[in-house]
Design an enzyme around this catalytic site. Sequence first.
Site, mmCIF file in Angstrom:
data_model
loop_
_atom_site.group_PDB
_atom_site.id
_atom_site.type_symbol
_atom_site.label_atom_id
_atom_site.label_comp_id
_atom_site.label_asym_id
_atom_site.label_seq_id
_atom_site.Cartn_x
_atom_site.Cartn_y
_atom_site.Cartn_z
ATOM 1 N N GLU A 83 -17.370 -2.521 24.632
ATOM 2 C CA GLU A 83 -16.731 -3.835 24.716
ATOM 3 C C GLU A 83 -15.505 -3.967 23.818
ATOM 4 O O GLU A 83 -14.459 -4.478 24.243
ATOM 5 C CB GLU A 83 -17.734 -4.944 24.365
ATOM 6 C CG GLU A 83 -18.790 -5.190 25.419
ATOM 7 C CD GLU A 83 -20.030 -4.345 25.223
ATOM 8 O OE1 GLU A 83 -21.028 -4.572 25.929
ATOM 9 O OE2 GLU A 83 -19.994 -3.441 24.343
ATOM 10 N N GLY A 86 -9.787 5.642 7.284
ATOM 11 C CA GLY A 86 -10.483 4.389 7.549
ATOM 12 C C GLY A 86 -10.539 4.041 9.019
ATOM 13 O O GLY A 86 -11.560 3.537 9.507
ATOM 14 N N ASN A 122 -6.089 12.242 4.110
ATOM 15 C CA ASN A 122 -5.901 12.361 2.660
ATOM 16 C C ASN A 122 -7.211 12.228 1.891
ATOM 17 O O ASN A 122 -7.228 12.311 0.663
ATOM 18 C CB ASN A 122 -4.868 11.345 2.154
ATOM 19 C CG ASN A 122 -5.238 9.905 2.463
ATOM 20 O OD1 ASN A 122 -6.326 9.451 2.141
ATOM 21 N ND2 ASN A 122 -4.307 9.179 3.084
ATOM 22 N N HIS A 161 0.851 -1.193 0.000
ATOM 23 C CA HIS A 161 0.000 0.000 0.000
ATOM 24 C C HIS A 161 0.887 1.244 0.000
ATOM 25 O O HIS A 161 1.224 1.774 1.057
ATOM 26 C CB HIS A 161 -0.896 0.012 1.242
ATOM 27 C CG HIS A 161 -1.846 -1.145 1.321
ATOM 28 N ND1 HIS A 161 -1.430 -2.419 1.627
ATOM 29 C CD2 HIS A 161 -3.188 -1.202 1.138
ATOM 30 C CE1 HIS A 161 -2.481 -3.225 1.636
ATOM 31 N NE2 HIS A 161 -3.551 -2.520 1.348
ATOM 32 N N HIS A 218 -3.941 3.646 -3.499
ATOM 33 C CA HIS A 218 -4.102 3.211 -2.104
ATOM 34 C C HIS A 218 -3.428 1.871 -1.847
ATOM 35 O O HIS A 218 -2.601 1.759 -0.934
ATOM 36 C CB HIS A 218 -5.591 3.103 -1.732
ATOM 37 C CG HIS A 218 -5.822 2.455 -0.403
ATOM 38 N ND1 HIS A 218 -5.912 3.163 0.771
ATOM 39 C CD2 HIS A 218 -5.978 1.149 -0.055
ATOM 40 C CE1 HIS A 218 -6.099 2.324 1.773
ATOM 41 N NE2 HIS A 218 -6.156 1.099 1.301
ATOM 42 N N GLY A 254 -3.478 -3.762 11.502
ATOM 43 C CA GLY A 254 -3.974 -4.128 10.185
ATOM 44 C C GLY A 254 -5.467 -3.901 10.152
ATOM 45 O O GLY A 254 -5.955 -3.044 9.412
ATOM 46 N N HIS A 273 -29.814 -12.546 25.086
ATOM 47 C CA HIS A 273 -28.712 -12.538 26.048
ATOM 48 C C HIS A 273 -28.187 -13.933 26.368
ATOM 49 O O HIS A 273 -27.232 -14.071 27.136
ATOM 50 C CB HIS A 273 -29.149 -11.855 27.345
ATOM 51 C CG HIS A 273 -29.161 -10.367 27.259
ATOM 52 N ND1 HIS A 273 -29.839 -9.677 26.281
ATOM 53 C CD2 HIS A 273 -28.553 -9.417 28.026
ATOM 54 C CE1 HIS A 273 -29.675 -8.373 26.455
ATOM 55 N NE2 HIS A 273 -28.892 -8.196 27.502
#
Length: 661
Positions: A407, A155, A184, A26, A259, A114, A469
Amino acid sequence: MKYDELCVAAIRSLCLDITNNAKSGHPGMALSSAPILYALYTRHLISDPSHPNWINRDRFILSAGHCSALLYSILHLSGFNVSKDDLKAFRKLGSKTPGHPEYGKTSGVDNTSGPLGQGLSQAVGVALAESILAHSYPEGSKLFNHYTYCLVGDGCLEEGISEESISFAGKNKLNKLIVLYDRNNVTLDGPLSSSSSADQIARFQANNWDTIHVTDGNNVEAISQAIELAKASQEKPTLIVVDTVIGYGTPKQGTSKVHGAPVGLEDAEIAKKFYGYDYAPFEIPDEVYMVFRSTFAARGEKLYNRYLDTFKEYKEKYPEEANYLIEVSENDVSQLINLDTDSCPAEQKEATRISSGHILNIFAKKIKNLVGGSADVASSTKAHIEGEEDYSPTNKAGRNIRFGIREFAMAGIQNGILLHKGLRTFASTFLVFSDYLKPAIRMAAMSHLPAIFVFTHDSIALGEDGETHQPIEHLAMLRSIPNCNTIRPCDARETYAAWKLALEETSKPTCIILTRQGVQQVPNTTYSGVKTGGYIVSKEREKLDFTLIASGSEVNLALDAQKLLLADGIDTRVVSMPSLNAFDNLNKDEQEEVLGNDASKRIFVEMLSSYGLYKYASHTFALDTYGDSGKGEEVVEHFGFTPSNLAKRVEDILKEDSNND
């Protein structure tokens, strides 16, 4: 600085060479962020390549892990153990420069990243660890006074975990956390505007962050000044927004086409000409190395040696505290937990979540660096250290962490604390909500972090909250994670053993699965049995006719069924199997010694999904539908989990086998 332009050009060109040579990678953000990391490493970041695990170094957490070519380039130039040959082996099998950074594989890499956004939560955890440690030791700020830097992209900030993380950091005023945002405005599929219209500056400010805006992403001085200003913050974490151009200098700059794919040799040459960089692929002039040696490396060596003197003086003044810190600095607390779990106190009938709360507090008295909390359910999961205060901006030595209803971030933050080292941790919620944080459990396992996840309300027996639940498939999911030990204890002794095993661990996470309802104590449960993974808790009287395998509360169910079967002339064995992961480490003979040698004469009993259980038995007594709402005991009976039904099932199996003979 005299050589700024040359150095940034060299870094960008090296990123082009790395990705082109690999024919993969990338390059886009690597090119746009080059001035950001150059400014950070040459002017601010404190670390020593000769001692890359120095505990008081500044941390750099790469959240946008696809930008790895840039990080490897910087580490190479900075003097870490990343050679030019390593750069040429980028993304090749067995190299120390994998496609996304992996903690423990590459010198100078402070986190595995990642999956976008997780690095940001890890950075929050690292900053939290620095804050707790600085306030947990007398004059602790002499030993822990570093910054945590994190590089994110567009992202990362779209991922939901980012909101959980930044709100936690802002609430707790983690002022030594500095997030560098390469804005960007491009993602993999096209312009950012096609998927987001968020005002990130306003968003961070609303979450109690300071913000600084650098409009020219190529202005090294402006970036450096922004970092300096952020370091001066006394009250809030800081976001530095840097406006950049993705794939800067290439013909495809500013577009998604740069990208995630190498630009090719022709476009790389065009870019290098644009940078004014007239060197062959992977050729780096001595002046560039000289800049990094005279700034980053020299600064790190000087401050590391100064730290050694500081620690020596500290040890003379506070020998007990200094020795304790040395003892636990690598997350190993096994020497502190010499406790006989087989003789643990317990009521005749007790929920394992209650037992867990008891043992947590016993261990917390012995392990002073144990911290943790829950996702706003500590009163239910019992994951709370009694007599200790909450961590807050006004009490940074608090050992109970209120993660809030976050969480995923909770788990990522726990990973960050452990990446920092010096503290041991636990995090807790209901088992059904493990879905929300599974990617971070996977990251802990991949990063070899001894995270402890306490999951309660482990079956349909939790009752009235109903099928939303009541977990079904969750236990199988957790058991499937490589390098992760999932333990579902059947009583207080096994629960105590599970905690001891979790705290003895140094290289893998542990998930402890606990009941809401009370369970009878089983006479023959042991620590050694739990460590083995599966063991006999009630032998057959004379001749083994059938084996009942169970975990958790279902061990009691199996024991009750065993009595009914014996009255009908069927001699059975009951095996408690709290950890399938550990049991799988036994060889076949050892396993058959526990289970018997005929899989067709075994049944696995769990009020959860049957998925994965057929590995141990030809038959299951499990639940492959969702639950229902009602009193726990009524729900259990409604789905047929009674001793008489289990006994009948075994009798039917034996009868069918007899008819087939």
